[in-house]
Design a protein around this motif. Structure first.
Motif, PDB file in Angstrom:
ATOM      1  N   ALA A 275      22.817 -16.809 -38.569  1.00 31.97           N
ATOM      2  CA  ALA A 275      23.090 -16.295 -37.231  1.00 31.97           C
ATOM      3  C   ALA A 275      23.669 -14.886 -37.325  1.00 31.97           C
ATOM      4  CB  ALA A 275      24.067 -17.220 -36.503  1.00 31.97           C
ATOM      5  N   ASP A 276      23.153 -14.000 -36.482  1.00 32.73           N
ATOM      6  CA  ASP A 276      23.633 -12.631 -36.399  1.00 32.73           C
ATOM      7  C   ASP A 276      23.586 -12.221 -34.931  1.00 32.73           C
ATOM      8  OD1 ASP A 276      24.156  -9.901 -36.487  1.00 32.73           O
ATOM      9  OD2 ASP A 276      22.944  -9.577 -38.287  1.00 32.73           O
ATOM     10  N   ARG A 277      24.667 -12.534 -34.235  1.00 29.98           N
ATOM     11  CA  ARG A 277      24.740 -12.314 -32.790  1.00 29.98           C
ATOM     12  C   ARG A 277      24.482 -10.857 -32.421  1.00 29.98           C
ATOM     13  NH1 ARG A 277      28.183 -14.829 -28.452  1.00 29.98           N
ATOM     14  NH2 ARG A 277      28.498 -13.192 -26.924  1.00 29.98           N
ATOM     15  N   GLU A 278      25.127  -9.923 -33.117  1.00 29.96           N
ATOM     16  CA  GLU A 278      24.985  -8.507 -32.766  1.00 29.96           C
ATOM     17  C   GLU A 278      23.549  -8.021 -32.958  1.00 29.96           C
ATOM     18  OE1 GLU A 278      27.281  -6.872 -31.051  1.00 29.96           O
ATOM     19  OE2 GLU A 278      28.329  -8.792 -31.173  1.00 29.96           O
ATOM     20  N   ALA A 279      22.935  -8.387 -34.074  1.00 30.28           N
ATOM     21  CA  ALA A 279      21.535  -7.983 -34.295  1.00 30.28           C
ATOM     22  C   ALA A 279      20.635  -8.623 -33.239  1.00 30.28           C
ATOM     23  CB  ALA A 279      21.077  -8.380 -35.698  1.00 30.28           C
ATOM     24  N   GLY A 280      20.894  -9.893 -32.910  1.00 29.31           N
ATOM     25  CA  GLY A 280      20.095 -10.582 -31.902  1.00 29.31           C
ATOM     26  C   GLY A 280      20.199  -9.920 -30.548  1.00 29.31           C
ATOM     27  N   ILE A 281      21.433  -9.585 -30.159  1.00 31.31           N
ATOM     28  CA  ILE A 281      21.633  -8.911 -28.875  1.00 31.31           C
ATOM     29  C   ILE A 281      20.958  -7.541 -28.891  1.00 31.31           C
ATOM     30  CG2 ILE A 281      23.387  -7.861 -27.378  1.00 31.31           C
ATOM     31  CD1 ILE A 281      25.165 -10.319 -28.038  1.00 31.31           C
ATOM     32  N   GLY A 282      21.008  -6.872 -30.039  1.00 36.43           N
ATOM     33  CA  GLY A 282      20.316  -5.583 -30.164  1.00 36.43           C
ATOM     34  C   GLY A 282      18.822  -5.722 -29.897  1.00 36.43           C
TER      35      GLY A 282
END
Length: 182
Positions: free
Chosen positions: A123-130
């Motif tokens: 999981a990589d929330r920041e990359a996903g939101i990007g």
């Protein structure tokens, strides 16, 4: 006879390219050299690979596989969705990434959601939101703009990836219902 790359054959079957090479060497899988710019690539028979697939493939799915392998960006995203629906998240992520490199908004959307939820990768929330923000900037996706608007309206939200996925699912349902109802 349609031939596909070893990469897509491995994605379909869940076996390594090395195993596919052994099957070619043993004569249980027909191989061909790619044509044109792909002349150096070994390709295998789609008809022979299909029964070894990790999940059932319809005629429409086989056409999607062929088109994705030939570089059709829409088909690459659709192939990613097919893999995701059949619990092949890591492979799906690869195909979403391929289509995202060509600025395909839906692929960017799904890449973002997979990264947020940790499907197919850590999981990589920041990359996903990007990736969701990039998809929204493309302006061609019916729901991702609403997802980004929710994120912007709730900057303090500390939801887990799974909880954020539930919010996105709710947003998607609401938008789709609104479009059906008029």
């Amino acid at each position: 006879m349609s031939f596909i790359s070893l990469d897509i054959a491995a994605a379909l079957t869940g076996v390594s390219k090395r195993t596919l090479w052994r099957r070619i060497a043993a004569g249980t899988l027909t191989a061909s050299r790619g044509g044109g710019a792909a002349a150096e690539l070994t390709r295998v028979s789609l008809a022979e690979i299909a029964p070894w697939a990790a999940f059932d493939l319809s005629a429409e799915d086989l056409e999607c596989v062929r088109a994705a392998d030939e570089g059709d960006v829409d088909a690459q995203c659709d192939f990613g969705l097919l893999l995701l629906a059949n619990q092949q998240a890591a492979e799906a992520l690869n195909w979403f990434e391929k289509a995202s490199r060509h600025f395909h908004a839906d692929a960017m959307h799904w890449l973002g959601r997979c990264l947020i939820a940790g499907r197919g990768a850590a999981a990589d929330r920041e990359a996903g939101i990007g990736w969701l923000r990039r998809a929204a900037a493309r302006g061609r996706h019916p729901t991702v703009g609403h997802m980004v608007a929710w994120l912007d309206a709730h900057p303090e939200a500390t939801l887990t990836g799974e909880e954020l996925e539930a919010v996105f699912d709710r947003i998607e349902r609401e938008i789709m219902l609104e479009s059906v109802q008029g």
